[in-house]
Design a protein around this motif. Structure first.
Motif, PDB file in Angstrom:
ATOM      1  N   LEU A 217      98.628   4.756  25.585  1.00  0.00           N
ATOM      2  CA  LEU A 217      99.279   4.107  24.455  1.00  0.00           C
ATOM      3  C   LEU A 217      99.669   2.677  24.819  1.00  0.00           C
ATOM      4  O   LEU A 217      99.468   1.736  24.038  1.00  0.00           O
ATOM      5  N   LYS A 218     100.194   2.502  26.025  1.00  0.00           N
ATOM      6  CA  LYS A 218     100.586   1.165  26.478  1.00  0.00           C
ATOM      7  C   LYS A 218      99.370   0.242  26.553  1.00  0.00           C
ATOM      8  O   LYS A 218      99.419  -0.913  26.112  1.00  0.00           O
ATOM      9  N   GLU A 219      98.260   0.742  27.089  1.00  0.00           N
ATOM     10  CA  GLU A 219      97.051  -0.071  27.182  1.00  0.00           C
ATOM     11  C   GLU A 219      96.521  -0.425  25.796  1.00  0.00           C
ATOM     12  O   GLU A 219      96.055  -1.538  25.557  1.00  0.00           O
ATOM     13  N   TYR A 220      96.589   0.541  24.871  1.00  0.00           N
ATOM     14  CA  TYR A 220      96.130   0.296  23.502  1.00  0.00           C
ATOM     15  C   TYR A 220      96.945  -0.829  22.869  1.00  0.00           C
ATOM     16  O   TYR A 220      96.395  -1.711  22.201  1.00  0.00           O
ATOM     17  N   ILE A 221      98.248  -0.793  23.080  1.00  0.00           N
ATOM     18  CA  ILE A 221      99.123  -1.832  22.542  1.00  0.00           C
ATOM     19  C   ILE A 221      98.754  -3.203  23.104  1.00  0.00           C
ATOM     20  O   ILE A 221      98.648  -4.191  22.358  1.00  0.00           O
ATOM     21  N   GLU A 222      98.514  -3.251  24.403  1.00  0.00           N
ATOM     22  CA  GLU A 222      98.178  -4.524  25.048  1.00  0.00           C
ATOM     23  C   GLU A 222      96.822  -5.046  24.583  1.00  0.00           C
ATOM     24  O   GLU A 222      96.676  -6.237  24.278  1.00  0.00           O
ATOM     25  N   LYS A 223      95.829  -4.180  24.508  1.00  0.00           N
ATOM     26  CA  LYS A 223      94.479  -4.596  24.122  1.00  0.00           C
ATOM     27  C   LYS A 223      94.423  -5.074  22.675  1.00  0.00           C
ATOM     28  O   LYS A 223      93.604  -5.936  22.326  1.00  0.00           O
ATOM     29  N   ASN A 224      95.278  -4.502  21.842  1.00  0.00           N
ATOM     30  CA  ASN A 224      95.255  -4.843  20.420  1.00  0.00           C
ATOM     31  C   ASN A 224      96.374  -5.808  20.016  1.00  0.00           C
ATOM     32  O   ASN A 224      96.572  -6.064  18.830  1.00  0.00           O
ATOM     33  N   ASN A 225      97.080  -6.321  21.029  1.00  0.00           N
ATOM     34  CA  ASN A 225      98.125  -7.328  20.794  1.00  0.00           C
ATOM     35  C   ASN A 225      99.127  -6.896  19.727  1.00  0.00           C
ATOM     36  O   ASN A 225      99.457  -7.655  18.812  1.00  0.00           O
ATOM     37  N   ILE A 226      99.584  -5.660  19.838  1.00  0.00           N
ATOM     38  CA  ILE A 226     100.526  -5.126  18.848  1.00  0.00           C
ATOM     39  C   ILE A 226     101.954  -5.479  19.257  1.00  0.00           C
ATOM     40  O   ILE A 226     102.449  -5.012  20.281  1.00  0.00           O
ATOM     41  N   GLU A 227     102.584  -6.303  18.471  1.00  0.00           N
ATOM     42  CA  GLU A 227     103.989  -6.641  18.696  1.00  0.00           C
ATOM     43  C   GLU A 227     104.902  -5.834  17.790  1.00  0.00           C
ATOM     44  O   GLU A 227     106.029  -5.513  18.146  1.00  0.00           O
ATOM     45  N   LYS A 228     104.400  -5.524  16.601  1.00  0.00           N
ATOM     46  CA  LYS A 228     105.150  -4.692  15.667  1.00  0.00           C
ATOM     47  C   LYS A 228     104.161  -3.738  14.999  1.00  0.00           C
ATOM     48  O   LYS A 228     103.083  -4.146  14.584  1.00  0.00           O
ATOM     49  N   TRP A 229     104.551  -2.466  14.915  1.00  0.00           N
ATOM     50  CA  TRP A 229     103.645  -1.456  14.392  1.00  0.00           C
ATOM     51  C   TRP A 229     103.646  -1.444  12.868  1.00  0.00           C
ATOM     52  O   TRP A 229     104.607  -1.006  12.238  1.00  0.00           O
ATOM     53  N   SER A 230     102.554  -1.905  12.285  1.00  0.00           N
ATOM     54  CA  SER A 230     102.337  -1.785  10.848  1.00  0.00           C
ATOM     55  C   SER A 230     101.656  -0.449  10.577  1.00  0.00           C
ATOM     56  O   SER A 230     101.146   0.209  11.499  1.00  0.00           O
ATOM     57  N   LEU A 231     101.586  -0.040   9.303  1.00  0.00           N
ATOM     58  CA  LEU A 231     100.886   1.194   8.961  1.00  0.00           C
ATOM     59  C   LEU A 231      99.412   1.089   9.338  1.00  0.00           C
ATOM     60  O   LEU A 231      98.814   2.061   9.809  1.00  0.00           O
ATOM     61  N   GLU A 232      98.832  -0.093   9.176  1.00  0.00           N
ATOM     62  CA  GLU A 232      97.436  -0.283   9.547  1.00  0.00           C
ATOM     63  C   GLU A 232      97.224  -0.050  11.048  1.00  0.00           C
ATOM     64  O   GLU A 232      96.282   0.634  11.454  1.00  0.00           O
ATOM     65  N   ASN A 233      98.108  -0.593  11.868  1.00  0.00           N
ATOM     66  CA  ASN A 233      98.014  -0.370  13.317  1.00  0.00           C
ATOM     67  C   ASN A 233      98.141   1.107  13.674  1.00  0.00           C
ATOM     68  O   ASN A 233      97.445   1.612  14.552  1.00  0.00           O
ATOM     69  N   ILE A 234      99.054   1.773  12.989  1.00  0.00           N
ATOM     70  CA  ILE A 234      99.285   3.198  13.252  1.00  0.00           C
ATOM     71  C   ILE A 234      98.040   4.011  12.922  1.00  0.00           C
ATOM     72  O   ILE A 234      97.600   4.867  13.705  1.00  0.00           O
ATOM     73  N   LEU A 235      97.453   3.751  11.767  1.00  0.00           N
ATOM     74  CA  LEU A 235      96.261   4.489  11.354  1.00  0.00           C
ATOM     75  C   LEU A 235      95.096   4.239  12.308  1.00  0.00           C
ATOM     76  O   LEU A 235      94.359   5.166  12.669  1.00  0.00           O
ATOM     77  N   LYS A 236      94.922   3.001  12.722  1.00  0.00           N
ATOM     78  CA  LYS A 236      93.845   2.685  13.659  1.00  0.00           C
ATOM     79  C   LYS A 236      94.043   3.414  14.983  1.00  0.00           C
ATOM     80  O   LYS A 236      93.085   3.930  15.566  1.00  0.00           O
ATOM     81  N   CYS A 237      95.270   3.473  15.455  1.00  0.00           N
ATOM     82  CA  CYS A 237      95.562   4.120  16.738  1.00  0.00           C
ATOM     83  C   CYS A 237      95.352   5.626  16.656  1.00  0.00           C
ATOM     84  O   CYS A 237      94.744   6.227  17.553  1.00  0.00           O
ATOM     85  N   GLU A 238      95.826   6.259  15.598  1.00  0.00           N
ATOM     86  CA  GLU A 238      95.663   7.709  15.494  1.00  0.00           C
ATOM     87  C   GLU A 238      94.201   8.088  15.277  1.00  0.00           C
ATOM     88  O   GLU A 238      93.753   9.151  15.728  1.00  0.00           O
ATOM     89  N   GLN A 239      93.433   7.228  14.625  1.00  0.00           N
ATOM     90  CA  GLN A 239      92.006   7.479  14.497  1.00  0.00           C
ATOM     91  C   GLN A 239      91.319   7.377  15.856  1.00  0.00           C
ATOM     92  O   GLN A 239      90.441   8.162  16.186  1.00  0.00           O
ATOM     93  N   PHE A 240      91.751   6.419  16.655  1.00  0.00           N
ATOM     94  CA  PHE A 240      91.173   6.224  17.983  1.00  0.00           C
ATOM     95  C   PHE A 240      91.418   7.433  18.878  1.00  0.00           C
ATOM     96  O   PHE A 240      90.514   7.928  19.545  1.00  0.00           O
ATOM     97  N   PHE A 241      92.649   7.943  18.866  1.00  0.00           N
ATOM     98  CA  PHE A 241      93.003   9.077  19.723  1.00  0.00           C
ATOM     99  C   PHE A 241      92.820  10.431  19.035  1.00  0.00           C
ATOM    100  O   PHE A 241      93.011  11.469  19.675  1.00  0.00           O
ATOM    101  N   GLN A 242      92.465  10.422  17.745  1.00  0.00           N
ATOM    102  CA  GLN A 242      92.268  11.658  16.983  1.00  0.00           C
ATOM    103  C   GLN A 242      93.498  12.550  17.025  1.00  0.00           C
ATOM    104  O   GLN A 242      93.430  13.756  17.282  1.00  0.00           O
ATOM    105  N   ILE A 243      94.633  11.941  16.782  1.00  0.00           N
ATOM    106  CA  ILE A 243      95.902  12.648  16.775  1.00  0.00           C
ATOM    107  C   ILE A 243      96.448  12.632  15.346  1.00  0.00           C
ATOM    108  O   ILE A 243      96.188  11.707  14.581  1.00  0.00           O
TER     109      ILE A 243
END
Length: 246
Positions: free
Chosen positions: A122-148
């Motif tokens: 999760l930490k690496e994902y945040i760094e690679k995607n330059n996430i400073e604040k979690w928007s709904l779009e960021n959340i959806l992209k992350c859960e799709q990536f990890f299939q969670i």
């Protein structure tokens, strides 16, 4: 009760034993089918508050999964039930439901979250995607990536203090619509298709075939046993195209 960091360590250690690094998304059903011996999975449409059940004895492991739940939640449930089977000494039927949320269930949830999406991943994902604040779009992209599942993703972000409780509540709704608008498949948020509502995978099936091939059971008994675990496709030699979805 095991602390959150302890269950996280158990999950990361299991991934290492499986030869999977702690950064790569996993197909939990394929991995468990390959890595866990004597495991049978049964999919059934259960009541909404029941995610799954599990049982074990000296030789066999059994997990039931609610096929009415979304694919994301089924992924989480499988990882959750794996914790009960591998790290607890329970040999009776264990039903996991919203109504029985005790310390054991919390530990299994923490383990499942860490197995599917380790803290370092999760930490690496945040760094690679330059996430400073979690928007709904960021959340959806992350859960799709990890299939969670979406709710598991939100719970994890809340636990790690990446989102506030108000954001947790605000981001819970209209997920399929938002995923569609972002160009994602909604499969992660859908229940099992009709032909897989009653289904099974795992050890029971090849054991039945082996017993028949070794003349331990008749063809009729083999078919009966396979029908008992909802594998009419094997009995009647059906393909996926033979099933008509409504």
């Amino acid at each position: 009760m095991k602390h959150y960091y302890e269950t996280n360590e158990l999950a990361e250690d299991l991934r290492r034993k499986w030869g999977i690094d702690n950064y790569t998304p996993i197909d939990i059903f394929s991995i468990i089918g390959e890595k866990i011996n004597n495991l049978t999975l049964i999919f059934l449409p259960l009541e909404s508050e029941i995610s799954g059940c599990c049982s074990k004895n000296d030789k066999d492991l059994l997990i039931l999964i609610n096929s009415n739940h979304s694919k994301g939640r089924q992924n989480f449930t499988l990882a959750h039930e794996l914790y009960h089977l591998k790290f607890e000494e329970n040999e009776k039927w264990l039903v996991c439901s919203d109504e029985k949320y005790n310390d054991s269930e919390k530990e299994a949830d923490n383990f499942a979250s860490s197995l599917l999406m380790p803290k370092c991943a999760l930490k690496e994902y945040i760094e690679k995607n330059n996430i400073e604040k979690w928007s709904l779009e960021n959340i959806l992209k992350c859960e799709q990536f990890f299939q969670i599942s979406h709710i598991s993703m939100l719970c994890r972000l809340r636990k790690e203090k990446y989102i506030s409780y108000d954001e947790f509540k605000r981001y819970r709704h209209n997920i399929k619509r938002e995923a569609t608008k972002l160009g994602f498949s909604t499969e992660l948020y859908e229940p099992s298709i009709k032909s897989k509502k009653y289904f099974s995978l795992g050890t029971y099936i090849p054991l039945t075939e082996k017993a028949f091939n070794n003349n331990k059971i008749s063809i009729g008994k083999k078919e009966e046993l396979l029908l008992d675990v909802f594998r009419s496709d094997i009995v009647y030699n059906l393909n996926e195209d033979d099933f008509i979805e409504e």
